[in-house]
Design an enzyme around this catalytic site. Structure first.
Site, PDB file in Angstrom:
ATOM      1  N   CYS A   2       0.854  -1.198   0.000  1.00 43.44           N
ATOM      2  CA  CYS A   2       0.000   0.000   0.000  1.00 43.44           C
ATOM      3  C   CYS A   2       0.878   1.233   0.000  1.00 43.44           C
ATOM      4  CB  CYS A   2      -0.935   0.048   1.205  1.00 43.44           C
ATOM      5  SG  CYS A   2      -1.889   1.589   1.224  1.00 43.44           S
ATOM      6  N   CYS A  33      -6.990  -1.480   0.984  1.00 35.04           N
ATOM      7  CA  CYS A  33      -6.506  -0.931   2.250  1.00 35.04           C
ATOM      8  C   CYS A  33      -7.653  -0.234   2.979  1.00 35.04           C
ATOM      9  CB  CYS A  33      -5.367   0.056   2.025  1.00 35.04           C
ATOM     10  SG  CYS A  33      -4.912   0.913   3.546  1.00 35.04           S
ATOM     11  N   HIS A  75      -6.907   3.530   3.418  1.00 38.03           N
ATOM     12  CA  HIS A  75      -6.801   4.393   2.237  1.00 38.03           C
ATOM     13  C   HIS A  75      -7.869   4.136   1.181  1.00 38.03           C
ATOM     14  CE1 HIS A  75      -2.798   4.728   4.101  1.00 38.03           C
ATOM     15  NE2 HIS A  75      -2.961   5.975   3.749  1.00 38.03           N
TER      16      HIS A  75
END
Ligand code: ZN
Length: 474
Positions: A124, A143, A146
């Site tokens: 990530c 993720c 995010h």
């Protein structure tokens, strides 16, 4: 007299200081001031973590040279630490030339435990970290922080062979050679240690350019761990400073609980590989919650430490975060609780007590020949040595409340009215002596207020014109 070395975690400078940083600094500072009271010599590190892609990207967005960007942000953190009156002695930046050289030397010395291997998996960019198969499966490949799919990655990296050190680390943790606090985290760390993989400590220069070059391999740049964790020893001059051995091992390293595992596994592995002793205490503190919830941008409940600091000043800030935020467990901050603690405790318990005693002594022209108030109780020492700061603070605050009870019972103002001057003198002398003894123990927690109170009762006592903690002050 002992030599005591204390460290704090170095924040990544891609954002503003938050409450968690403040707690880290306040705890470490309280511990440093306590040791100075005991007559120990203290060295106290603070610093900033300044490499990595997130920083390079942010600088690019702002159209600034990366070095300018990190200079600016490092200054923000330094200002913040000053505002908290943190008595650090050494400040390290991972972009310092001396740090970079020393880290390269550390790499060389660890080279028997470093190998190159191919990484194939997910990554990530937001987190700047590799994602395990387990995590990938659990999150469906996105993720959670995010909201972006993980990138598939194939690259060559250097790895640090943590497995070389596991037995030795386990032994150090179990025997308390490296004590982990709070005690209940120990078991957790021992479990994590078992499953701890080797860690990637470099990335290809094509993927990461803002970092310390790997010695003798221009195609690779150091990645996170070796660079950041080394700060604790580079700042006091490892390997060549003459007095390095006088300060290392650290007596106490303060970290948030979210980064304890790296400090309890990767960091000791590095130290053992370097032939260095391990830190004596790894102190991990809990998180500050807001209304029982984790602070997060998406919930919109993030409390800005500067705003808190500016509302009632530094003493109130340190008071709340060192007493009402439990040293080890997660605890809550709300503005209501903060106001309440300020008005009912700082202003009423302590501020009023100071004002009443100073006014009585002033009105009756009483000169106090002060006893020796520079003493620490055994109970206080035991709590402070055990890093139970919020409990030690409670202990001293009980003494303040006890003094308030005594002043109400002994009624010095009626002694004055009845002309019983000798009795009045003795009464005030005892109360002020009790106050100053408590204030001595308070001084590591709220140093500014402690200094003001000691000043009020030194020499000729005059009634303070402004109360120590004015109410409805903004
Ligand atoms: Zn992420």
């Amino acid at each position: 007299m002992e030599k005591i070395y204390i460290t704090t975690a170095i924040p990544y400078v891609n954002g503003k200081p938050h409450i968690g940083h403040a707690v880290d600094y306040c705890l470490a500072d309280c511990y440093a001031r306590y040791h100075r009271l005991k007559g120990d010599e203290v060295r106290f590190q603070a610093g900033t973590d300044e490499h990595g892609n997130k920083i390079a990207q942010k600088a690019k967005e702002l159209d600034l040279p990366v070095q300018d960007y990190v200079n600016e942000n490092a200054n923000k953190f330094r200002d913040f630490i000053k505002k908290l009156n943190v008595s650090y002695t050494d400040f390290v930046r991972t972009t310092d030339e001396s740090h970079e050289k020393r880290v390269q030397e550390i790499w060389r010395r660890l080279s028997d435990h470093i190998y190159k291997a191919k990484y194939e998996g997910w990554y990530c960019t937001g987190c700047e970290r590799y994602v395990t198969k387990k995590e990938f499966d659990e999150t469906g490949g996105v993720c959670p922080d995010h909201q972006k799919p993980y990138e598939e990655l194939q690259e060559e990296n250097y790895y640090f062979r943590v497995s070389d050190f596991k037995d030795r680390i386990r032994e150090a943790i179990v025997s308390n050679e490296m004590r982990i606090l709070p005690e209940f985290r120990k078991k957790e760390i021992l479990c994590l240690l078992e499953e701890s993989p080797d860690v990637s400590i470099s990335r290809p220069v094509s993927q990461l350019s803002w970092g310390v070059p790997v010695p003798d391999d221009p195609s690779q740049v150091m990645y996170v761990w070796l660079d950041a964790l080394s700060n604790y020893i580079t700042v006091i001059g490892f390997p060549d400073a003459k007095d390095f051995g006088e300060w290392w091992p650290a007596n106490a390293q303060f970290v948030g609980k979210d980064i304890l595992r790296f400090h309890a596994i990767i960091w000791p592995a590095m130290l053992i590989g370097l032939g260095l002793p391990l830190p004596q205490n790894l102190v991990s503190h809990g998180m500050v919650l807001c209304d029982g919830q984790k602070m997060s941008k998406s919930i919109g409940n993030v409390v800005d430490p500067i705003e808190v600091l500016e509302s009632h000043g530094l003493d109130a800030f340190r008071y709340y975060f060192l007493r009402h935020i439990d040293t080890f467990a997660d605890s809550d901050f709300t503005w209501d609780k903060y106001e309440e603690a300020y008005n009912n405790e700082l202003a009423n318990d302590l501020g009023n007590l100071v004002q009443r005693l100073a006014t009585l002594a002033d009105k009756n022209q009483i000169v106090i020949s002060r006893d020796n108030n520079s003493r620490l109780s055994d109970e206080y020492i035991a709590l402070m040595d055990g890093f139970e700061f919020s409990k030690a603070f409670d202990l001293v605050w009980n003494k303040i409340q006890e003094l308030n009870k005594r002043i109400d019972e002994e009624k010095p103002w009626s002694l004055a009215k009845n002309g019983e001057i000798e009795k009045l003198k003795t009464c005030l002398h005892n109360l002020i002596d009790g106050l100053l003894t408590a204030v001595y123990e308070l001084s590591p927690f709220i140093p500014d207020a402690a200094a003001k109170i000691i000043d009020i009762f030194s020499g000729k006592i005059t009634t303070p014109k402004v109360p120590l903690f004015p109410k409805n002050h903004n």
